[in-house]
Design a protein around this motif. Structure first.
Motif: not given
Ligand SMILES: [Zn+2]
Length: 223
Positions: A1-14
């Motif tokens: 099943m296709v999942q929707t994934v979210l990445v929440v980080a303070a800074h890009s490069d984290d």
């Protein structure tokens, strides 16, 4: 099943240090991955529009290499998210993700040295509270070199128990880190390619594979 994934980080490069190999596996499997960064990554020390633009270009390049569906970069003050009411941070996350219906969220470990990382996790947990209609079933905390292992006195040390085999995506992770080469340092700094590879090898060997990323399961619900 296709999942929707979210990445929440303070800074890009984290996201690159913490879970780029895992993101690449998701996108290779056909999952939709959305990236949200809370700051523009340009501290007061070298604040400039040009600096912010360069960082955003790096973030977009990294997102493209990872095959991400979207990348959103806010401009909260770098290393000063504590100067913003937490509710405002929560609202930013809610407003940028309300139509995504994510299933899996990756964010910071809550015991990091960096205050932006700690507040980011707190805001994520608030934004994705487990209401009955909550689409998020799993929230994982990743480690970020130069913050997670430098929180020597934290009462909340990083004790991973969820691992993702990144043997086949380690090279992608290293390419993504090249997009952020301004943030990388020569070995033996912990933010060097050698140290990143060493950590991936150690996390992998810890669970019997050639390379891995390690996570703390912050909240997982099986419905
Ligand atoms: Zn960071």
């Amino acid at each position: 099943m296709v999942q929707t994934v979210l990445v929440v980080a303070a800074h890009s490069d984290d996201e690159a240090l913490g879970c780029a190999g895992t993101i690449a596996r998701h996108t290779q499997n056909g999952d939709k991955v959305h990236l949200v960064f809370l700051t523009d990554g340009v501290g007061a020390r070298r604040a400039s529009d040009e600096g912010a633009r360069a960082r955003k270009a790096a973030s977009q390049k990294a997102a493209d290499l990872l095959g991400a569906t979207s990348m959103t970069q806010f401009s909260l003050p770098d290393n000063m998210i504590d100067s913003v009411p937490l509710i405002e941070v929560v609202k930013l996350i809610e407003s940028s993700t309300e139509n995504l219906a994510p299933n899996i969220v990756y964010t910071h470990h809550g015991g990091d040295l960096n205050i932006d990382h700690r507040l980011c996790q707190q805001a994520v947990l608030t934004a994705f509270r487990p209401f009955p209609d909550q689409t998020v079933h799993s929230i994982y905390g990743f480690e970020v070199a130069s913050s997670t292992e430098w929180a020597f006195t934290t009462p909340n040390p990083f004790l991973p128990s969820h691992y993702v085999d990144i043997t086949k995506t380690l090279q992608t992770k290293l390419q993504v880190l090249k997009a952020y080469e301004e943030e990388m340092r020569p070995f033996p700094h912990v933010r060097s390619e050698e140290a990143v590879v060493a950590l991936a090898r150690w996390r992998g060997a810890s669970v019997g594979c050639a390379a891995a990323e390690a996570f703390t399961p912050i909240r997982t619900i099986r419905r």
